[in-house]
Write a protein that holds these residues in place. Structure first.
Motif, PDB file in Angstrom:
ATOM      1  N   LEU A 199      36.088  43.320  27.784  1.00  0.00           N
ATOM      2  CA  LEU A 199      35.447  42.079  27.384  1.00  0.00           C
ATOM      3  C   LEU A 199      35.911  40.989  28.346  1.00  0.00           C
ATOM      4  CD1 LEU A 199      35.952  42.359  23.525  1.00  0.00           C
ATOM      5  CD2 LEU A 199      33.726  42.293  24.675  1.00  0.00           C
ATOM      6  N   PRO A 200      35.221  39.866  28.421  1.00  0.00           N
ATOM      7  CA  PRO A 200      35.659  38.806  29.330  1.00  0.00           C
ATOM      8  C   PRO A 200      37.099  38.376  29.054  1.00  0.00           C
ATOM      9  CG  PRO A 200      33.434  38.363  28.552  1.00  0.00           C
ATOM     10  CD  PRO A 200      33.941  39.534  27.758  1.00  0.00           C
ATOM     11  N   GLY A 201      37.967  38.594  30.032  1.00  0.00           N
ATOM     12  CA  GLY A 201      39.367  38.202  29.898  1.00  0.00           C
ATOM     13  C   GLY A 201      40.212  39.113  29.047  1.00  0.00           C
ATOM     14  N   GLN A 202      39.660  40.245  28.558  1.00  0.00           N
ATOM     15  CA  GLN A 202      40.406  41.128  27.656  1.00  0.00           C
ATOM     16  C   GLN A 202      40.156  42.593  27.972  1.00  0.00           C
ATOM     17  OE1 GLN A 202      39.377  40.467  23.579  1.00  0.00           O
ATOM     18  NE2 GLN A 202      40.359  38.459  23.453  1.00  0.00           N
ATOM     19  N   ALA A 247      44.881  43.128  25.179  1.00  0.00           N
ATOM     20  CA  ALA A 247      45.663  42.678  26.329  1.00  0.00           C
ATOM     21  C   ALA A 247      44.831  41.717  27.157  1.00  0.00           C
ATOM     22  CB  ALA A 247      46.097  43.866  27.181  1.00  0.00           C
ATOM     23  N   SER A 248      45.381  40.556  27.426  1.00  0.00           N
ATOM     24  CA  SER A 248      44.701  39.606  28.294  1.00  0.00           C
ATOM     25  C   SER A 248      44.744  40.120  29.724  1.00  0.00           C
ATOM     26  CB  SER A 248      45.382  38.238  28.215  1.00  0.00           C
ATOM     27  OG  SER A 248      44.883  37.378  29.214  1.00  0.00           O
ATOM     28  N   THR A 249      43.637  39.971  30.438  1.00  0.00           N
ATOM     29  CA  THR A 249      43.596  40.360  31.843  1.00  0.00           C
ATOM     30  C   THR A 249      43.807  39.162  32.759  1.00  0.00           C
ATOM     31  OG1 THR A 249      41.182  40.148  31.854  1.00  0.00           O
ATOM     32  CG2 THR A 249      42.101  42.332  31.398  1.00  0.00           C
ATOM     33  N   THR A 254      49.815  40.096  25.150  1.00  0.00           N
ATOM     34  CA  THR A 254      49.393  41.363  24.552  1.00  0.00           C
ATOM     35  C   THR A 254      49.716  41.327  23.068  1.00  0.00           C
ATOM     36  OG1 THR A 254      49.853  42.560  26.605  1.00  0.00           O
ATOM     37  CG2 THR A 254      49.640  43.876  24.616  1.00  0.00           C
ATOM     38  N   VAL A 255      48.743  41.724  22.246  1.00  0.00           N
ATOM     39  CA  VAL A 255      48.912  41.701  20.789  1.00  0.00           C
ATOM     40  C   VAL A 255      48.501  43.056  20.237  1.00  0.00           C
ATOM     41  CG1 VAL A 255      48.171  40.626  18.627  1.00  0.00           C
ATOM     42  CG2 VAL A 255      48.455  39.224  20.679  1.00  0.00           C
ATOM     43  N   MET A 279      32.716  33.727  18.533  1.00  0.00           N
ATOM     44  CA  MET A 279      31.315  33.873  18.886  1.00  0.00           C
ATOM     45  C   MET A 279      31.127  34.377  20.318  1.00  0.00           C
ATOM     46  SD  MET A 279      28.572  33.342  16.971  1.00  0.00           S
ATOM     47  CE  MET A 279      27.375  32.528  18.041  1.00  0.00           C
ATOM     48  N   ASP A 280      31.992  33.970  21.252  1.00  0.00           N
ATOM     49  CA  ASP A 280      31.777  34.408  22.628  1.00  0.00           C
ATOM     50  C   ASP A 280      31.901  35.926  22.756  1.00  0.00           C
ATOM     51  OD1 ASP A 280      34.513  34.419  22.163  1.00  0.00           O
ATOM     52  OD2 ASP A 280      35.038  33.385  24.020  1.00  0.00           O
ATOM     53  N   LEU A 281      32.845  36.541  22.025  1.00  0.00           N
ATOM     54  CA  LEU A 281      32.986  37.997  22.077  1.00  0.00           C
ATOM     55  C   LEU A 281      31.877  38.686  21.297  1.00  0.00           C
ATOM     56  CD1 LEU A 281      36.852  38.478  21.763  1.00  0.00           C
ATOM     57  CD2 LEU A 281      35.435  38.154  23.803  1.00  0.00           C
ATOM     58  N   ALA A 282      31.481  38.090  20.168  1.00  0.00           N
ATOM     59  CA  ALA A 282      30.379  38.669  19.398  1.00  0.00           C
ATOM     60  C   ALA A 282      29.094  38.686  20.221  1.00  0.00           C
ATOM     61  CB  ALA A 282      30.166  37.884  18.100  1.00  0.00           C
ATOM     62  N   VAL A 283      28.814  37.603  20.931  1.00  0.00           N
ATOM     63  CA  VAL A 283      27.609  37.539  21.763  1.00  0.00           C
ATOM     64  C   VAL A 283      27.685  38.560  22.900  1.00  0.00           C
ATOM     65  CG1 VAL A 283      26.411  36.082  23.449  1.00  0.00           C
ATOM     66  CG2 VAL A 283      26.975  35.189  21.183  1.00  0.00           C
TER      67      VAL A 283
END
Length: 362
Positions: A199-202, A247-249, A254-255, A279-283
């Motif tokens: 996902l963006p950034g993840q 994990a953030s890229t 990291t969670v 919403m950004d990840l859902a979209v």
């Protein structure tokens, strides 16, 4: 004659390929190579491509005729190296011919063997899901809009998730680790069931059964990458079945948290289930199934949280549900739908959205 930076980089990659083929680098040469890598992230990939081509020739083309052709290619590359470092005119043509000779040698000497040295690529388009049976009996379930590369060689089973999401059921083979690289992270297993999502950034990993190690990067040869840490402890200690790692890229964050396995795998049965999802990840996930994409034009929309169940591909129901219960308006545009904050409605309460567009208060 002037050359573009891209041409210069390709020339340098060919020259370094020759130097590495000839033997160990001196300390000064090693320092020069590291400086070249540091100058541009693309340099390492260019050298990898050149070395892969040369290895394919070296390993696959062993007939007497091909040995001669390989010798000619090596000689051309040596001359190319000398031309580069002396910067004599015409070095571009010499190096171009040398690289062409490498690929001619590979194709003529290997054919199927050459192609076998490249990863297999599996793709899905928008709205398409696919199950792939791998050579060892492992299985990969690909979400929509996913690109997965697979290469099995020797004692390694290597995969690269370039886009989207995939769930893996790994055949047990302790002597051959099964690794999935995604956006600078590496997930390694011997026999287990897990999913990886970009996902963006993840980068997200859901573990359904078994055990995996989550590492930071793919590592240099002979140097395994370090484990990701969560509060100072290796992430895999906390990533037990029915847990998800995020994990953030873009940072070291990291969670690991518990997750509902049926909800996490709902995409395999054609549902999108969101629980307090930004919403950004859902979209991003909805768009995997949409030909006409959604676009968030206002960052405030992306920060809103939604909960709901939708049918994959029913973008209209998602938009209707979101605009009914959140301070969001949808505007049709050329080939897409734009989501913006509905001004004056920011005090609207958050509600749970159903796939039919109905809602009830949380």
């Amino acid at each position: 004659m002037n050359h573009t930076p891209a041409e210069e980089a390709l020339d340098a990659a060919a020259a370094w390929c020759v130097r590495l083929a000839e033997g160990e680098l001196s300390p000064a040469e090693h320092a020069d190579l590291q400086a070249w890598f540091a100058a541009d992230p693309q340099h390492r990939a260019l050298l990898d491509d050149a070395v892969s081509a040369w290895r394919a020739v070296d390993e696959q083309a062993m007939s007497p005729g091909m040995v001669a052709l390989r010798g000619e290619a090596l000689e051309d590359l040596r001359r190319a190296q000398q031309a580069r470092w002396s910067r004599r005119p015409g070095r571009r043509a010499v190096i171009g011919g040398a690289i062409a000779a490498c690929f001619v040698a590979a194709l003529a000497g290997g054919g199927l063997a050459w192609r076998a040295s490249l990863p297999d690529v599996y793709r899905t388009t928008e709205g398409e899901r696919r199950i792939v049976e791998l050579p060892d009996g492992s299985r990969a379930s690909l979400d929509a809009a996913t690109v997965l590369r697979v290469r099995y060689d020797g004692g390694r089973r290597r995969l690269w998730l370039d886009e989207g999401r995939a769930k893996f059921s790994v055949a047990k083979d302790p002597l051959r680790p099964f690794s999935v690289a995604a956006d600078g992270k590496l997930v390694v297993a011997t026999g287990t069931t897990f999913s990886v999502e970009r996902l963006p950034g993840q980068m997200r990993v859901v573990l359904y059964e078994g055990h995996v190690a989550v590492l930071d990067g793919e590592g240099a040869r002979g140097r395994p990458p370090p484990s990701l840490k969560v509060d100072g402890a290796p992430a895999e200690r906390l990533l037990t079945p029915d847990h998800e790692l995020v994990a953030s890229t873009t940072s070291g964050a990291t969670v690991v948290s518990a997750t509902d396995p049926s909800r996490a795998a709902s995409w395999e049965s054609g549902q999108l289930v969101f629980q307090d999802e930004p919403m950004d990840l859902a979209v991003e996930r909805v768009n995997r199934y949409a030909r006409e994409k959604l676009r968030i034009a206002d960052p405030a929309v992306g920060r809103l949280k939604i909960s709901g169940v939708f049918t994959s591909g029913d973008t209209r129901a998602f938009v209707d549900g979101v605009t009914a219960v959140l301070p969001v308006r949808a505007e049709p545009a050329s080939g897409e739908t734009v989501l913006r904050i509905a001004r004056g409605q920011s005090d609207r309460g958050q509600k749970k959205i159903s796939g039919a567009g109905e809602s009830s208060a949380d």
